[in-house]
Design an enzyme around this catalytic site. Structure first.
Site, PDB file in Angstrom:
ATOM      1  N   GLY A   1      -7.679  -5.537  -9.998  1.00 43.86           N
ATOM      2  CA  GLY A   1      -8.206  -4.544  -9.068  1.00 43.86           C
ATOM      3  C   GLY A   1      -9.189  -3.604  -9.727  1.00 43.86           C
TER       4      GLY A   1
ATOM      5  N   CYS B   1       0.839  -1.207   0.000  1.00 48.18           N
ATOM      6  CA  CYS B   1       0.000   0.000   0.000  1.00 48.18           C
ATOM      7  C   CYS B   1       0.872   1.255   0.000  1.00 48.18           C
ATOM      8  CB  CYS B   1      -0.928   0.015   1.209  1.00 48.18           C
ATOM      9  SG  CYS B   1      -2.003   1.450   1.173  1.00 48.18           S
TER      10      CYS B   1
HETATM   11  C1  LIG Z   1      -8.994   1.991  -3.916  1.00 46.16           C
HETATM   12  C2  LIG Z   1      -7.853   1.023  -3.781  1.00 46.16           C
HETATM   13  C3  LIG Z   1      -7.639   0.398  -2.583  1.00 46.16           C
HETATM   14  C4  LIG Z   1      -6.592  -0.525  -2.438  1.00 46.16           C
HETATM   15  N1  LIG Z   1      -6.443  -1.173  -1.258  1.00 46.16           N
HETATM   16  C5  LIG Z   1      -5.507  -2.145  -1.142  1.00 46.16           C
HETATM   17  C6  LIG Z   1      -5.421  -2.932   0.035  1.00 46.16           C
HETATM   18  O1  LIG Z   1      -6.203  -2.783   0.985  1.00 46.16           O
HETATM   19  N2  LIG Z   1      -4.447  -3.874   0.082  1.00 46.16           N
HETATM   20  C7  LIG Z   1      -3.569  -4.072  -0.961  1.00 46.16           C
HETATM   21  O2  LIG Z   1      -2.701  -4.943  -0.869  1.00 46.16           O
HETATM   22  N3  LIG Z   1      -3.656  -3.355  -2.086  1.00 46.16           N
HETATM   23  C8  LIG Z   1      -4.602  -2.421  -2.208  1.00 46.16           C
HETATM   24  N4  LIG Z   1      -4.732  -1.749  -3.376  1.00 46.16           N
HETATM   25  C9  LIG Z   1      -3.861  -2.097  -4.518  1.00 46.16           C
HETATM   26  C10 LIG Z   1      -4.537  -3.144  -5.416  1.00 46.16           C
HETATM   27  O3  LIG Z   1      -4.694  -4.368  -4.734  1.00 46.16           O
HETATM   28  C11 LIG Z   1      -3.702  -3.394  -6.672  1.00 46.16           C
HETATM   29  O4  LIG Z   1      -2.429  -3.825  -6.290  1.00 46.16           O
HETATM   30  C12 LIG Z   1      -3.568  -2.149  -7.544  1.00 46.16           C
HETATM   31  O5  LIG Z   1      -4.787  -1.458  -7.648  1.00 46.16           O
HETATM   32  C13 LIG Z   1      -3.045  -2.490  -8.948  1.00 46.16           C
HETATM   33  O6  LIG Z   1      -3.919  -3.370  -9.591  1.00 46.16           O
HETATM   34  P1  LIG Z   1      -4.994  -2.852 -10.704  1.00 46.16           P
HETATM   35  O7  LIG Z   1      -4.218  -2.092 -11.728  1.00 46.16           O
HETATM   36  O8  LIG Z   1      -5.601  -4.108 -11.228  1.00 46.16           O
HETATM   37  O9  LIG Z   1      -5.961  -1.947  -9.984  1.00 46.16           O
HETATM   38  C14 LIG Z   1      -5.733  -0.804  -3.528  1.00 46.16           C
HETATM   39  C15 LIG Z   1      -5.955  -0.156  -4.739  1.00 46.16           C
HETATM   40  C16 LIG Z   1      -6.998   0.740  -4.886  1.00 46.16           C
HETATM   41  C17 LIG Z   1      -7.212   1.405  -6.214  1.00 46.16           C
END
Ligand SMILES: Cc1cc2nc3c(=O)[nH]c(=O)nc-3n(C[C@H](O)[C@H](O)[C@H](O)COP(=O)(O)O)c2cc1C
Length: 339
Positions: free
Chosen positions: A230, A106
């Site tokens: 995500g 994060c």
């Molecule tokens: C709104 C939001 C909240 C997120 N919360 C977490 C979380 O609680 N734990 C975590 O490991 N990653 C969190 N992430 C990261 C996502 O798990 C992921 O690694 C990131 O969004 C990249 O993937 P994507 O391009 O498919 O969105 C969060 C991302 C977003 C956008």
């Protein structure tokens, strides 16, 4: 048929396919995970739960890690002290977690400012104390999610992954960005391969995946065993299941036949989960995403009424109106955070 559709094992836990829903704070709550799971996602992961808060009986932390009727339950923990990580892992296990995941990815200042999340990638010795405490505290498998490193001058995901596996971690997820990139640019799918080369436990690749073609490409370029999705799931919680279906060559059963019923069921699920007052507010970002993805011509006055009304009955009526007869649009783009 691709490897993405094959089952996978994490310790004793059978995973039905390799297209997962990513943990997302404020998004992947129980109602959302339930939708993704029912549509066929291989795995769904809770929002991160702050370990010290969980141990100190924060009701919000408990809510974030509710299992409900999910068949496979992954609780993600964040923290900066080994003691609280171990204690929180025990609570998660006692409450039914099949897997405990540790968040070292994060980027939020609120989290890294507290030296947890991706800040742990700046001090691997300290990060290892948290990992060891978590692994030693529970019998269920412990997994770890990270970024490539803090910045481009400190790409240390391979070292962290190797040391974590030596400490007993059974699956590694890598988001192909550094902490300092936050969500800018494009995730570097090739860079994840350096982690593949040093671990033999399952590797999950993550970042900017939104279609079956993306899943195939990221797996091929990174050498990962599975993929996590995500933001592309905003407004389409069924996406991971839909992609798994497509890769299997199955007729798409994941996308809803009736979007209006689907959105209403999700809405009522949120009201039930949070209670009406909080649920109405919490639901707004999801309703915004459903509109953005699937409708083109909702008048601003109707949008405004939907986004500001505190009356659940009124919102339900507007939703039925907006989405009745609307066919779901499958999109691969990641929508911006509406919250
Ligand atoms: C709104 C939001 C909240 C997120 N919360 C977490 C979380 O609680 N734990 C975590 O490991 N990653 C969190 N992430 C990261 C996502 O798990 C992921 O690694 C990131 O969004 C990249 O993937 P994507 O391009 O498919 O969105 C969060 C991302 C977003 C956008």
């Amino acid at each position: 048929m691709t490897t993405a559709t094959l089952p996978l094992k994490i310790g004793p836990v059978e995973i039905r396919n390799r297209v997962f829903l990513a943990p997302m704070s404020g998004v992947s709550d129980l109602p959302f995970r339930r939708r993704a799971w029912e549509a066929g996602a291989g795995l769904v992961v809770s929002e991160m739960v702050a370990s010290a808060e969980l141990c100190n009986h924060h009701s919000e932390s408990r809510k974030r890690m509710e299992r409900g009727d999910l068949q496979t339950h992954v609780v993600q923990l964040a923290g900066r002290e080994a003691h609280w990580m171990g204690e929180a892992a025990k609570i998660a296990e006692a409450e039914g977690a099949d897997i405990v995941d540790i968040n070292m990815g994060c980027p939020a200042k609120k989290v890294t400012g507290g030296y947890s999340g991706s800040a742990l990638m700046r001090d691997l010795d300290h990060a290892l104390t948290l990992i060891e405490a978590t692994v030693q505290a529970v019998k269920v498998p412990v997994t770890l999610k990270m970024r490539l490193g803090w910045d481009h001058n400190s790409i240390n995901a391979p070292e962290l992954a190797r040391r974590a596996v030596e400490a007993g971690v059974q699956m590694i997820t890598v988001h192909g960005r550094t902490r300092c990139q936050f969500y800018t640019g494009h995730a570097d799918w090739d860079a994840i391969r350096a982690v593949r080369e040093v671990i033999s436990v399952p590797l999950v690749a993550n970042g900017d995946v939104g279609s079956a073609a993306d899943v195939q490409e990221i797996m091929q370029r990174s050498g990962a065993d599975a993929v996590m999705i995500g933001r592309a799931a905003y407004g389409q919680p069924w996406l991971a299941g839909q992609i798994a279906d497509a890769l299997r060559g199955d007729v798409n059963k994941a996308a809803p036949a009736n979007l209006s019923d689907y959105v209403l069921a999700h809405y009522h699920g949120m009201l039930e989960h949070y209670g009406e007052k909080t649920g109405v507010r919490h639901a707004r970002k999801h309703l915004g995403w459903y509109m953005e993805r699937h409708t083109a011509d909702v008048p601003d006055t109707v949008k405004k009424a939907l986004m500001t009304s505190g009356n659940a009955q009124e919102v339900s009526t507007i939703l039925a109106d907006i989405f009745s007869g609307v066919a779901p649009v499958s999109g691969n783009k990641s929508l911006k955070d509406a919250a």
